[in-house]
Design an enzyme around this catalytic site. Structure first.
Site, PDB file in Angstrom:
ATOM      1  N   SER A 139      16.520  -0.280  -0.502  1.00  9.49           N
ATOM      2  CA  SER A 139      15.614  -0.630  -1.764  1.00  9.49           C
ATOM      3  C   SER A 139      16.665  -0.645  -2.846  1.00  9.49           C
ATOM      4  O   SER A 139      17.484   0.325  -3.043  1.00  9.49           O
ATOM      5  CB  SER A 139      14.467   0.479  -2.173  1.00  9.49           C
ATOM      6  OG  SER A 139      14.255   0.107  -3.466  1.00  9.49           O
ATOM      7  N   ASN A 165      10.750  -6.971  -8.589  1.00  2.28           N
ATOM      8  CA  ASN A 165      10.367  -5.905  -8.782  1.00  2.28           C
ATOM      9  C   ASN A 165      11.427  -4.720  -9.183  1.00  2.28           C
ATOM     10  O   ASN A 165      12.405  -4.612  -8.385  1.00  2.28           O
ATOM     11  CB  ASN A 165       9.321  -5.379  -7.624  1.00  2.28           C
ATOM     12  CG  ASN A 165       9.831  -4.576  -6.545  1.00  2.28           C
ATOM     13  OD1 ASN A 165       9.969  -3.406  -6.741  1.00  2.28           O
ATOM     14  ND2 ASN A 165      10.351  -5.144  -5.561  1.00  2.28           N
ATOM     15  N   PHE A 212       9.879   3.282  -6.106  1.00  4.83           N
ATOM     16  CA  PHE A 212       8.969   4.119  -5.295  1.00  4.83           C
ATOM     17  C   PHE A 212       8.125   5.123  -5.959  1.00  4.83           C
ATOM     18  O   PHE A 212       7.820   6.193  -5.774  1.00  4.83           O
ATOM     19  CB  PHE A 212      10.175   5.059  -4.635  1.00  4.83           C
ATOM     20  CG  PHE A 212      11.234   4.448  -3.446  1.00  4.83           C
ATOM     21  CD1 PHE A 212      10.933   2.924  -2.884  1.00  4.83           C
ATOM     22  CD2 PHE A 212      12.027   5.225  -2.916  1.00  4.83           C
ATOM     23  CE1 PHE A 212      11.812   2.552  -2.090  1.00  4.83           C
ATOM     24  CE2 PHE A 212      13.100   4.641  -2.111  1.00  4.83           C
ATOM     25  CZ  PHE A 212      12.887   3.271  -1.681  1.00  4.83           C
ATOM     26  N   ASN A 260       6.697   4.152   5.940  1.00  5.18           N
ATOM     27  CA  ASN A 260       8.064   3.986   5.466  1.00  5.18           C
ATOM     28  C   ASN A 260       8.287   5.278   4.497  1.00  5.18           C
ATOM     29  O   ASN A 260       7.707   5.496   3.601  1.00  5.18           O
ATOM     30  CB  ASN A 260       7.905   2.684   4.899  1.00  5.18           C
ATOM     31  CG  ASN A 260       9.276   2.245   4.148  1.00  5.18           C
ATOM     32  OD1 ASN A 260      10.025   3.038   3.365  1.00  5.18           O
ATOM     33  ND2 ASN A 260       9.877   1.183   4.757  1.00  5.18           N
ATOM     34  N   ASN A 288      14.769  -5.845   3.532  1.00  8.20           N
ATOM     35  CA  ASN A 288      14.433  -5.476   2.169  1.00  8.20           C
ATOM     36  C   ASN A 288      14.576  -6.771   1.195  1.00  8.20           C
ATOM     37  O   ASN A 288      14.940  -8.044   1.473  1.00  8.20           O
ATOM     38  CB  ASN A 288      14.915  -4.295   1.836  1.00  8.20           C
ATOM     39  CG  ASN A 288      13.969  -3.332   0.946  1.00  8.20           C
ATOM     40  OD1 ASN A 288      13.280  -3.798   0.023  1.00  8.20           O
ATOM     41  ND2 ASN A 288      14.034  -2.121   1.204  1.00  8.20           N
ATOM     42  N   THR A 289      14.158  -6.421  -0.136  1.00  7.79           N
ATOM     43  CA  THR A 289      14.590  -7.294  -0.908  1.00  7.79           C
ATOM     44  C   THR A 289      15.699  -7.343  -1.493  1.00  7.79           C
ATOM     45  O   THR A 289      16.994  -6.509  -1.102  1.00  7.79           O
ATOM     46  CB  THR A 289      13.916  -6.769  -2.443  1.00  7.79           C
ATOM     47  OG1 THR A 289      14.404  -5.498  -2.779  1.00  7.79           O
ATOM     48  CG2 THR A 289      12.550  -6.755  -2.113  1.00  7.79           C
ATOM     49  N   GLY A 330      10.558 -13.781   2.716  1.00 11.16           N
ATOM     50  CA  GLY A 330      10.312 -15.108   2.615  1.00 11.16           C
ATOM     51  C   GLY A 330       9.468 -15.901   3.725  1.00 11.16           C
ATOM     52  O   GLY A 330       9.395 -16.968   4.059  1.00 11.16           O
ATOM     53  N   ASN A 349      16.078  -0.157  -5.850  1.00  6.16           N
ATOM     54  CA  ASN A 349      15.712   0.589  -7.279  1.00  6.16           C
ATOM     55  C   ASN A 349      15.760   2.124  -7.233  1.00  6.16           C
ATOM     56  O   ASN A 349      15.276   2.556  -7.983  1.00  6.16           O
ATOM     57  CB  ASN A 349      14.303  -0.120  -7.227  1.00  6.16           C
ATOM     58  CG  ASN A 349      14.096  -1.389  -7.413  1.00  6.16           C
ATOM     59  OD1 ASN A 349      14.862  -2.058  -8.152  1.00  6.16           O
ATOM     60  ND2 ASN A 349      13.221  -2.126  -6.696  1.00  6.16           N
ATOM     61  N   THR A 350      16.449   2.624  -6.263  1.00  6.80           N
ATOM     62  CA  THR A 350      16.713   3.931  -6.478  1.00  6.80           C
ATOM     63  C   THR A 350      18.350   4.200  -6.423  1.00  6.80           C
ATOM     64  O   THR A 350      18.962   3.810  -5.468  1.00  6.80           O
ATOM     65  CB  THR A 350      16.390   4.679  -5.173  1.00  6.80           C
ATOM     66  OG1 THR A 350      14.707   4.635  -5.227  1.00  6.80           O
ATOM     67  CG2 THR A 350      16.395   6.209  -5.221  1.00  6.80           C
ATOM     68  N   ASP A 392       0.872  -1.130  -0.042  1.00  2.83           N
ATOM     69  CA  ASP A 392       0.199  -0.144  -0.039  1.00  2.83           C
ATOM     70  C   ASP A 392       0.751   1.112   0.015  1.00  2.83           C
ATOM     71  O   ASP A 392       1.346   1.722   1.167  1.00  2.83           O
ATOM     72  CB  ASP A 392      -0.914  -0.042   1.285  1.00  2.83           C
ATOM     73  CG  ASP A 392      -1.784   1.151   1.154  1.00  2.83           C
ATOM     74  OD1 ASP A 392      -1.736   1.848   0.143  1.00  2.83           O
ATOM     75  OD2 ASP A 392      -2.839   1.269   2.069  1.00  2.83           O
ATOM     76  N   LYS A 393       1.243   1.510  -1.252  1.00  8.21           N
ATOM     77  CA  LYS A 393       2.324   2.658  -1.097  1.00  8.21           C
ATOM     78  C   LYS A 393       1.953   4.036  -1.053  1.00  8.21           C
ATOM     79  O   LYS A 393       2.691   4.890  -0.467  1.00  8.21           O
ATOM     80  CB  LYS A 393       2.865   2.829  -2.750  1.00  8.21           C
ATOM     81  CG  LYS A 393       3.280   1.546  -3.228  1.00  8.21           C
ATOM     82  CD  LYS A 393       3.833   1.545  -4.703  1.00  8.21           C
ATOM     83  CE  LYS A 393       4.659   0.417  -5.031  1.00  8.21           C
ATOM     84  NZ  LYS A 393       5.903  -0.091  -4.307  1.00  8.21           N
ATOM     85  N   ASN A 432      13.825   4.126   5.125  1.00  9.53           N
ATOM     86  CA  ASN A 432      14.287   2.868   4.149  1.00  9.53           C
ATOM     87  C   ASN A 432      15.496   3.487   3.302  1.00  9.53           C
ATOM     88  O   ASN A 432      15.465   4.366   2.441  1.00  9.53           O
ATOM     89  CB  ASN A 432      13.028   2.966   3.036  1.00  9.53           C
ATOM     90  CG  ASN A 432      13.462   1.632   2.220  1.00  9.53           C
ATOM     91  OD1 ASN A 432      14.443   1.105   1.956  1.00  9.53           O
ATOM     92  ND2 ASN A 432      12.291   1.409   1.350  1.00  9.53           N
ATOM     93  N   LYS A 464      15.237   0.314   8.026  1.00  8.45           N
ATOM     94  CA  LYS A 464      15.122  -1.010   7.286  1.00  8.45           C
ATOM     95  C   LYS A 464      16.480  -1.229   6.325  1.00  8.45           C
ATOM     96  O   LYS A 464      16.823  -0.122   5.571  1.00  8.45           O
ATOM     97  CB  LYS A 464      13.935  -0.751   6.370  1.00  8.45           C
ATOM     98  CG  LYS A 464      13.596  -2.038   5.614  1.00  8.45           C
ATOM     99  CD  LYS A 464      12.201  -2.069   4.911  1.00  8.45           C
ATOM    100  CE  LYS A 464      11.916  -3.392   4.273  1.00  8.45           C
ATOM    101  NZ  LYS A 464      10.607  -3.408   3.798  1.00  8.45           N
TER     102      LYS A 464
END
Length: 346
Positions: free
Chosen positions: A181, A114, A118, A145, A244-245, A298, A183-184, A68-69, A178, A215
């Site tokens: 991630s 993914n 963000f 977050n 995180n991922t 996981g 992805n940034t 839920d971004k 955070n 995180k």
């Protein structure tokens, strides 16, 4: 019936589109007038409550950031049985995220790759929604977050985080920085201690009385995990979220061509189980017993949630298995924990 629906329908749909369809239904649960009835069926039957961060969590199991971004479905997710909902990642500047496609299923691994980037409407736009959430009786605990805006240079990251913290901290039951991630661009570099310490110090000041957590990534070396956990305690943070991922693709069952075609991004789901559990144990070994450690990565079954709790997790979060388990996932976890914990008390 959900496994059949997933196999015959959802796997044929673009993953992001399927997510938005499911998300819309969850968001509408309160408005449909059946949410409270659903919650009576999904909530724990025994006392699974956890007191931490100065808050009461009706269940130790919650939704990780990313689902839920923008804070649009907090009430509906709570009605599905989640004890807390961590919204975001929210950034100071609204951003569309990376180009599509950016979400990929690895079904045989019960995993997802993914590179969303963000995507969110920005911290300021979330204020009205989160204000309404806080006013709702019986709502789940609300985590917020925050991350760095993509347009902000890494050297200006602290000011960017401060803008989000000053906008959102008062609306959050707990706030999360955070820095993990993949992805940034440049974000994970903020986990270096010489950059992390001043960042966390500044955000903690801005957060005021709101509990603050950080995180971290699963790809950190063991020594780095211990150093960051120790630093967070020394700086007076209230907890840590791990993990995180991952950028790793090791040990996947999915054929190599599919993995290569998916491209860059963070891997989440079942393949993270072992590393996330290991990081949890490493953190718990160096932080006070009363300090909040939220384990994520996981987690699929109630037995795995119970395993994390036994290993020292204060709370547990999930996300990816939601795609594979469906809307009754939190109910399955709560009922399983009811049975497991009842058994250990006899």
């Amino acid at each position: 019936m959900y496994p059949l629906l997933f196999k015959l329908v959802l796997t044929r749909m673009d993953p992001e589109r399927a997510h938005h369809l499911a998300f819309t239904v969850i968001r509408l649960l309160p408005a449909l007038g059946i949410g409270r009835l659903v919650h009576r069926w999904t909530r724990p039957r025994t006392d699974l409550g956890v007191n931490t961060l100065g808050l009461h969590f009706a269940s130790p199991f919650g939704v990780a950031a990313g689902f839920d971004k923008d804070g649009e479905a907090v009430i509906g997710l709570g009605q599905l049985g989640f004890g807390h909902v961590e919204v975001g990642t929210l950034t100071a500047v609204a951003q569309p995220g990376n180009p599509k496609p950016r979400l990929f299923r690895l079904v045989s691994d019960r995993a997802v790759i993914n590179r969303m980037g963000f995507n969110n409407h920005g911290a300021a736009a979330a204020v009205a929604r989160l204000t309404r959430v806080r006013a709702r009786a019986g709502r789940p605990v609300l985590g917020v977050n925050i991350g760095k805006s993509r347009v902000t240079a890494v050297e200006n990251a602290t000011a960017d985080y401060l803008q989000s913290a000053e906008t959102l901290a008062a609306l959050a039951d707990y706030l999360v920085v955070n820095v993990s991630s993949p992805n940034t661009p440049g974000l994970r570099g903020l986990q270096e201690l010489d950059q992390l310490a001043p960042l966390l110090t500044a955000v903690k000041r801005a957060a005021g009385a709101t509990p603050l957590l950080v995180k971290i990534a699963p790809d950190l070396a063991d020594a780095e995990v211990a150093r960051i956990a120790t630093l967070a305690v020394e700086l007076g943070l209230d907890g840590i979220i791990a993990t995180n991922t991952t950028i790793s693709r090791a040990g996947l069952k999915t054929d190599a061509a599919t993995i290569v075609a998916a491209g860059a991004g963070g891997l989440s789901g079942a393949p993270l189980h072992t590393r996330s559990l290991t990081v949890l144990k490493q953190i718990r070994a160096v932080v006070p017993a009363s300090w909040c450690v939220i384990s994520v990565g996981g987690v699929d079954t109630a037995a795995q949630v119970a395993e994390r709790l036994a290993a020292g997790a204060t709370l547990v979060q999930g996300y990816t298995a939601f795609l594979y388990r469906g809307p009754l996932w939190a109910r399955q976890i709560n009922r399983g924990l009811d049975r497991i914990l009842a058994g250990t008390n006899h």
